[in-house]
Design a protein around this motif. Structure first.
Motif, PDB file in Angstrom:
ATOM      1  N   LEU A 185      10.351  12.557  -0.040  1.00 52.19           N
ATOM      2  CA  LEU A 185      10.333  11.605   1.066  1.00 52.19           C
ATOM      3  C   LEU A 185       8.925  11.205   1.526  1.00 52.19           C
ATOM      4  O   LEU A 185       8.647  10.005   1.662  1.00 52.19           O
ATOM      5  N   PRO A 186       8.003  12.133   1.749  1.00 51.36           N
ATOM      6  CA  PRO A 186       6.678  11.713   2.229  1.00 51.36           C
ATOM      7  C   PRO A 186       5.992  10.721   1.283  1.00 51.36           C
ATOM      8  O   PRO A 186       5.420   9.726   1.740  1.00 51.36           O
ATOM      9  N   GLY A 187       6.074  10.961  -0.007  1.00 57.20           N
ATOM     10  CA  GLY A 187       5.459  10.044  -0.963  1.00 57.20           C
ATOM     11  C   GLY A 187       6.117   8.683  -0.969  1.00 57.20           C
ATOM     12  O   GLY A 187       5.440   7.653  -1.077  1.00 57.20           O
ATOM     13  N   ARG A 188       7.425   8.651  -0.835  1.00 57.45           N
ATOM     14  CA  ARG A 188       8.154   7.383  -0.831  1.00 57.45           C
ATOM     15  C   ARG A 188       7.839   6.557   0.409  1.00 57.45           C
ATOM     16  O   ARG A 188       7.885   5.331   0.369  1.00 57.45           O
ATOM     17  N   LEU A 189       7.522   7.223   1.509  1.00 59.48           N
ATOM     18  CA  LEU A 189       7.256   6.518   2.763  1.00 59.48           C
ATOM     19  C   LEU A 189       5.794   6.111   2.943  1.00 59.48           C
ATOM     20  O   LEU A 189       5.464   5.416   3.899  1.00 59.48           O
ATOM     21  N   ALA A 190       4.932   6.528   2.023  1.00 63.38           N
ATOM     22  CA  ALA A 190       3.503   6.236   2.152  1.00 63.38           C
ATOM     23  C   ALA A 190       3.286   4.728   2.290  1.00 63.38           C
ATOM     24  O   ALA A 190       3.744   3.942   1.461  1.00 63.38           O
ATOM     25  N   GLY A 191       2.618   4.334   3.355  1.00 57.76           N
ATOM     26  CA  GLY A 191       2.287   2.941   3.577  1.00 57.76           C
ATOM     27  C   GLY A 191       3.425   2.082   4.098  1.00 57.76           C
ATOM     28  O   GLY A 191       3.274   0.868   4.217  1.00 57.76           O
ATOM     29  N   VAL A 192       4.562   2.701   4.419  1.00 55.24           N
ATOM     30  CA  VAL A 192       5.710   1.948   4.925  1.00 55.24           C
ATOM     31  C   VAL A 192       5.933   2.347   6.378  1.00 55.24           C
ATOM     32  O   VAL A 192       6.103   3.529   6.680  1.00 55.24           O
ATOM     33  N   PRO A 193       5.948   1.380   7.305  1.00 55.24           N
ATOM     34  CA  PRO A 193       6.152   1.746   8.705  1.00 55.24           C
ATOM     35  C   PRO A 193       7.572   2.259   8.956  1.00 55.24           C
ATOM     36  O   PRO A 193       8.540   1.717   8.435  1.00 55.24           O
ATOM     37  N   VAL A 194       7.655   3.320   9.728  1.00 57.03           N
ATOM     38  CA  VAL A 194       8.933   3.876  10.160  1.00 57.03           C
ATOM     39  C   VAL A 194       8.981   3.726  11.670  1.00 57.03           C
ATOM     40  O   VAL A 194       8.070   4.162  12.372  1.00 57.03           O
ATOM     41  N   PHE A 195      10.044   3.103  12.175  1.00 53.62           N
ATOM     42  CA  PHE A 195      10.170   2.858  13.608  1.00 53.62           C
ATOM     43  C   PHE A 195      11.197   3.755  14.285  1.00 53.62           C
ATOM     44  O   PHE A 195      11.096   4.006  15.480  1.00 53.62           O
ATOM     45  N   VAL A 196      12.206   4.201  13.545  1.00 52.64           N
ATOM     46  CA  VAL A 196      13.308   4.964  14.128  1.00 52.64           C
ATOM     47  C   VAL A 196      13.654   6.123  13.196  1.00 52.64           C
ATOM     48  O   VAL A 196      13.762   5.929  11.981  1.00 52.64           O
ATOM     49  N   VAL A 197      13.834   7.307  13.771  1.00 58.91           N
ATOM     50  CA  VAL A 197      14.303   8.466  13.006  1.00 58.91           C
ATOM     51  C   VAL A 197      15.466   9.086  13.770  1.00 58.91           C
ATOM     52  O   VAL A 197      15.343   9.397  14.954  1.00 58.91           O
ATOM     53  N   GLU A 198      16.592   9.233  13.066  1.00 56.64           N
ATOM     54  CA  GLU A 198      17.804   9.757  13.697  1.00 56.64           C
ATOM     55  C   GLU A 198      18.253  11.042  13.020  1.00 56.64           C
ATOM     56  O   GLU A 198      18.297  11.133  11.792  1.00 56.64           O
ATOM     57  N   LEU A 199      18.585  11.999  13.855  1.00 56.84           N
ATOM     58  CA  LEU A 199      19.117  13.271  13.391  1.00 56.84           C
ATOM     59  C   LEU A 199      20.586  13.339  13.771  1.00 56.84           C
ATOM     60  O   LEU A 199      20.964  12.981  14.885  1.00 56.84           O
ATOM     61  N   GLY A 200      21.386  13.783  12.885  1.00 54.71           N
ATOM     62  CA  GLY A 200      22.804  13.972  13.145  1.00 54.71           C
ATOM     63  C   GLY A 200      23.379  14.777  11.996  1.00 54.71           C
ATOM     64  O   GLY A 200      22.997  14.578  10.846  1.00 54.71           O
ATOM     65  N   ASP A 201      24.242  15.690  12.282  1.00 59.54           N
ATOM     66  CA  ASP A 201      24.776  16.569  11.255  1.00 59.54           C
ATOM     67  C   ASP A 201      26.143  16.073  10.796  1.00 59.54           C
ATOM     68  O   ASP A 201      26.826  15.339  11.502  1.00 59.54           O
ATOM     69  N   ALA A 202      26.508  16.504   9.605  1.00 58.37           N
ATOM     70  CA  ALA A 202      27.791  16.091   9.036  1.00 58.37           C
ATOM     71  C   ALA A 202      28.193  17.081   7.952  1.00 58.37           C
ATOM     72  O   ALA A 202      27.346  17.768   7.383  1.00 58.37           O
TER      73      ALA A 202
END
Length: 156
Positions: A61-78
Motif C-alpha cells: 500500500l505505501p508504495g502504491r500511494l506514493a505521490g497520490v493524495p489521500v483525503f479520506v481514510v475509513e476503518l470498519g470491520d467485517a
C-alpha cells in the motif's frame, strides 16, 4: 472538470474504488486521480472496500500511494467469508475488532504511507443500530482504541 468545479467551492473530491463500480480497484481509482492531476482530486480509502476489491495486501500500500493524495481514510470491520467478500454492497459490517479484517496492518501501512489525517469509522451494522447511542459509541471507541494499540505494537 469536477475537481476544477470543486476548487471554486474550496472542497476536495475523494474517489473510492469499490468492486461494483466503474472504479473496481484501488489501481483504477489511483489512475483516475493521476489523470485528473488536480490538487482537489484524491482518494478515499476504506479498509473493507479495499479488501473486497482484492487490494488487501497492506505491504504494498505505501508504495502504491506514493505521490497520490489521500483525503479520506475509513476503518470498519467485517467478516471475511468467500460468499460475502464478493457482496457488491457495503455490508455486512461489525464493530471494530469483531470481524476478520487486518485493521492494525492497514493502520500501520497508512502511517508508513505518511497518513497523518483523521481516521473515519464506518460501520453499517444492524447490530450497532439497535444499541443505545451511548453504548454503541463506547463499543466503537473501545474497539478502535484496541486496534490502534495493536497497530502501535506492530510498529514497535
Amino acid at each position: 472538470a469536477l475537481a476544477e468545479r470543486a476548487d471554486g467551492f474550496g472542497v476536495n473530491i475523494a474517489l473510492e474504488g469499490m468492486s461494483h463500480t466503474n472504479l473496481p480497484t484501488l489501481s483504477a481509482a489511483i489512475d483516475l486521480v493521476r489523470q485528473a492531476s488536480h490538487p482537489r482530486a484524491g482518494l478515499a480509502l476504506d479498509v473493507d472496500q479495499l479488501v473486497k476489491c482484492g487490494d488487501g495486501d497492506w505491504t504494498r500500500l505505501p508504495g502504491r500511494l506514493a505521490g497520490v493524495p489521500v483525503f479520506v481514510v475509513e476503518l470498519g470491520d467485517a467478516p471475511v467469508d468467500p460468499t460475502v467478500a464478493l457482496d457488491h454492497g457495503v455490508g455486512p459490517r461489525c464493530l471494530p475488532g469483531e470481524g476478520d479484517l487486518d485493521i492494525p496492518g492497514f493502520i500501520a501501512a497508512m502511517r508508513t504511507a505518511g497518513w497523518d489525517g483523521y481516521w473515519g469509522v464506518e460501520i453499517i451494522s444492524d447490530d450497532l443500530r439497535v444499541l443505545p447511542l451511548d453504548v454503541g459509541l463506547r463499543a466503537v471507541r473501545t474497539g478502535i482504541d484496541r486496534l490502534f494499540d495493536v497497530a502501535d505494537a506492530l510498529a514497535g
